[in-house]
Design an enzyme around this catalytic site. Structure first.
Site, short mmCIF file in Angstrom:
data_model
loop_
_atom_site.label_atom_id
_atom_site.label_comp_id
_atom_site.label_asym_id
_atom_site.label_seq_id
_atom_site.Cartn_x
_atom_site.Cartn_y
_atom_site.Cartn_z
N LYS A 71 0.80 -1.23 0.00
CA LYS A 71 0.00 0.00 0.00
C LYS A 71 0.84 1.29 0.00
O LYS A 71 0.40 2.31 -0.51
CB LYS A 71 -0.94 0.02 1.22
CG LYS A 71 -2.13 -0.91 1.09
CD LYS A 71 -3.10 -0.70 2.25
CE LYS A 71 -4.31 -1.58 2.12
NZ LYS A 71 -5.35 -1.27 3.12
N ASP A 107 -10.27 3.38 1.57
CA ASP A 107 -10.59 2.82 2.90
C ASP A 107 -11.37 3.81 3.77
O ASP A 107 -12.44 3.50 4.29
CB ASP A 107 -9.32 2.40 3.64
CG ASP A 107 -8.79 1.05 3.19
OD1 ASP A 107 -9.59 0.25 2.66
OD2 ASP A 107 -7.59 0.80 3.36
P1 NDP Z 1 -2.10 -1.76 12.04
O1 NDP Z 1 -1.28 -2.94 12.41
O2 NDP Z 1 -1.56 -0.75 11.08
O3 NDP Z 1 -2.48 -0.96 13.41
C1 NDP Z 1 -2.95 -1.65 14.53
C2 NDP Z 1 -3.44 -0.67 15.58
O4 NDP Z 1 -4.04 -1.44 16.64
C3 NDP Z 1 -2.34 0.16 16.23
O5 NDP Z 1 -2.84 1.44 16.54
C4 NDP Z 1 -2.04 -0.63 17.52
O6 NDP Z 1 -1.56 0.18 18.57
C5 NDP Z 1 -3.44 -1.09 17.88
N1 NDP Z 1 -3.43 -2.26 18.76
C6 NDP Z 1 -3.24 -3.56 18.40
N2 NDP Z 1 -3.32 -4.34 19.49
C7 NDP Z 1 -3.56 -3.53 20.56
C8 NDP Z 1 -3.75 -3.74 21.96
N3 NDP Z 1 -3.71 -4.98 22.48
N4 NDP Z 1 -3.99 -2.68 22.76
C9 NDP Z 1 -4.05 -1.43 22.23
N5 NDP Z 1 -3.87 -1.15 20.91
C10 NDP Z 1 -3.64 -2.20 20.09
O7 NDP Z 1 -3.49 -2.35 11.53
P2 NDP Z 1 -4.53 -1.69 10.50
O8 NDP Z 1 -4.70 -0.26 10.85
O9 NDP Z 1 -4.15 -2.05 9.12
O10 NDP Z 1 -5.87 -2.52 10.83
C11 NDP Z 1 -6.59 -2.33 12.04
C12 NDP Z 1 -7.88 -3.13 11.95
O11 NDP Z 1 -8.72 -2.58 10.93
C13 NDP Z 1 -7.66 -4.60 11.57
O12 NDP Z 1 -8.58 -5.40 12.30
C14 NDP Z 1 -8.01 -4.64 10.09
O13 NDP Z 1 -8.47 -5.89 9.66
C15 NDP Z 1 -9.12 -3.61 10.03
N6 NDP Z 1 -9.32 -3.01 8.71
C16 NDP Z 1 -10.58 -3.01 8.23
C17 NDP Z 1 -10.87 -2.46 7.01
C18 NDP Z 1 -12.28 -2.49 6.53
O14 NDP Z 1 -12.51 -2.22 5.35
N7 NDP Z 1 -13.24 -2.76 7.39
C19 NDP Z 1 -9.82 -1.86 6.17
C20 NDP Z 1 -8.50 -1.88 6.79
C21 NDP Z 1 -8.28 -2.46 8.02
P3 NDP Z 1 0.03 0.43 18.77
O15 NDP Z 1 0.40 1.55 17.83
O16 NDP Z 1 0.12 0.82 20.20
O17 NDP Z 1 0.72 -0.87 18.45
#
Ligand code: NDP
Length: 286
Positions: A71, A107
């Site tokens: 991406k 998105d």
């Molecule tokens: P990223 O890996 O880029 O980001 C993950 C985020 O989740 C970070 O902010 C991370 O925080 C946080 N996080 C993960 N675990 C924890 C925890 N245990 N406690 C607190 N914070 C946590 O993922 P994406 O942004 O790509 O995706 C996020 C979600 O969105 C996924 O479930 C994905 O499938 C979904 N998604 C859905 C779409 C749709 O069309 N519906 C499109 C794109 C994504 P930290 O920075 O502290 O690690």
């Protein structure tokens, strides 16, 4: 009419791609409109991305989706990047204009469309809390700010990541976007209109995980959105529903980002119900 056996092609490039459900959403939509179009789901390793785009140009693909891990890397191979995709810094959809390949990000726009159409809420002038600072959060926060939200508060566990994202977006959009570190349980306040989970908390296999948020102080009309798709019925969505709050799950965002892509590629109004049906079947929800 002269014979025409030539199909128009669009594709998804990613790695891994086996479980990407976009093909089963797009193909029935092409058929429904009588279009001789095909959607190919193609595995492309990071070191083959440049070749894949050369192939895309050679084959005259009408467009493509780019997913993990391409991406961000795809930006350098495009002829133009749409302003919001440039702010987000990531492209998930490429469309063709003549010989030019133009990068878009659908998105956050897909998320907005779900909020407007399915939840009947216009985010203009609203106060929004977005949990997370990853790729999904960045797209959602950008589009909310561009849509005129009065206040977007990003709450993230990693302070460095959250602060960096907010500083970068504020420098580009000059919008009211703020950051707060996520410590312990985040209690929503009465003035919040929309709460969005854009973290991966609740995603398979940890399907019983709940973002540490306290919904008790929420106004009864606060909209609770979750980007998580697998499964869409997350614990957050269930907790909100139990409190009688309006909810919007991740399937809406996913189908609408595809709807927007379909319309960019074909120039036709997308058959949304057909696409939703195809997606729900692919996700095992129907
Ligand atoms: P990223 O890996 O880029 O980001 C993950 C985020 O989740 C970070 O902010 C991370 O925080 C946080 N996080 C993960 N675990 C924890 C925890 N245990 N406690 C607190 N914070 C946590 O993922 P994406 O942004 O790509 O995706 C996020 C979600 O969105 C996924 O479930 C994905 O499938 C979904 N998604 C859905 C779409 C749709 O069309 N519906 C499109 C794109 C994504 P930290 O920075 O502290 O690690």
């Amino acid at each position: 009419m002269p014979a025409n056996f030539k199909a128009e092609l669009v594709a998804c490039f990613g790695q891994p791609v086996e479980e990407n459900p976009t093909g089963p959403m797009m193909e029935p939509a092409f058929r429904a409109l009588g279009l001789n179009w095909r959607y190919l789901t193609v595995e492309v390793a990071p070191d083959k991305l440049r070749d894949a785009i050369l192939g895309m140009r050679a084959f005259g693909l009408k467009g493509a989706n780019f997913t993990i891990p391409h991406k961000v890397a795809v930006l350098e191979y495009l002829d133009e990047v749409a302003p919001d995709a440039a702010i987000i810094g990531a492209v998930n959809t490429v469309r063709r204009d003549g010989d030019r390949l133009i990068g878009e990000n659908t998105d956050g726009k897909g998320f907005l469309r779900g909020v407007r159409v399915n939840a009947g809420v216009d985010p203009k002038g609203m106060r929004v809390v977005v949990l997370g600072a990853g790729g999904a959060a960045r797209a959602i926060v950008t589009e909310l700010a561009l849509a005129g939200a009065a206040d977007v508060l990003v709450v993230n566990r990693s302070v460095t990541r959250g602060e960096r994202m907010v500083a970068d977006l504020v420098s580009k959009i000059h919008a009211p976007i703020r950051f707060e570190a996520w410590q312990g349980i985040y209690a929503v306040t009465k003035d919040v209109d929309i709460l969005v989970n854009a973290t991966s908390i609740g995603m398979y296999p940890n399907i019983d995980a709940m973002p540490p948020v306290d919904l008790r102080p929420a106004r009864p009309d606060m909209l609770v959105c979750d980007a998580v798709i697998n499964p869409p019925d997350t614990r957050l969505i269930r907790a909100a529903r139990e409190r009688g709050l309006p909810v919007l799950d991740g399937v809406a965002m996913l189908v609408y980002q595809g709807v927007i892509g379909f319309e960019l590629w074909t120039g036709r109004k997308a058959p949304e119900a057909v696409m939703m049906d195809g997606l729900r079947k692919a996700l095992g929800l129907a």
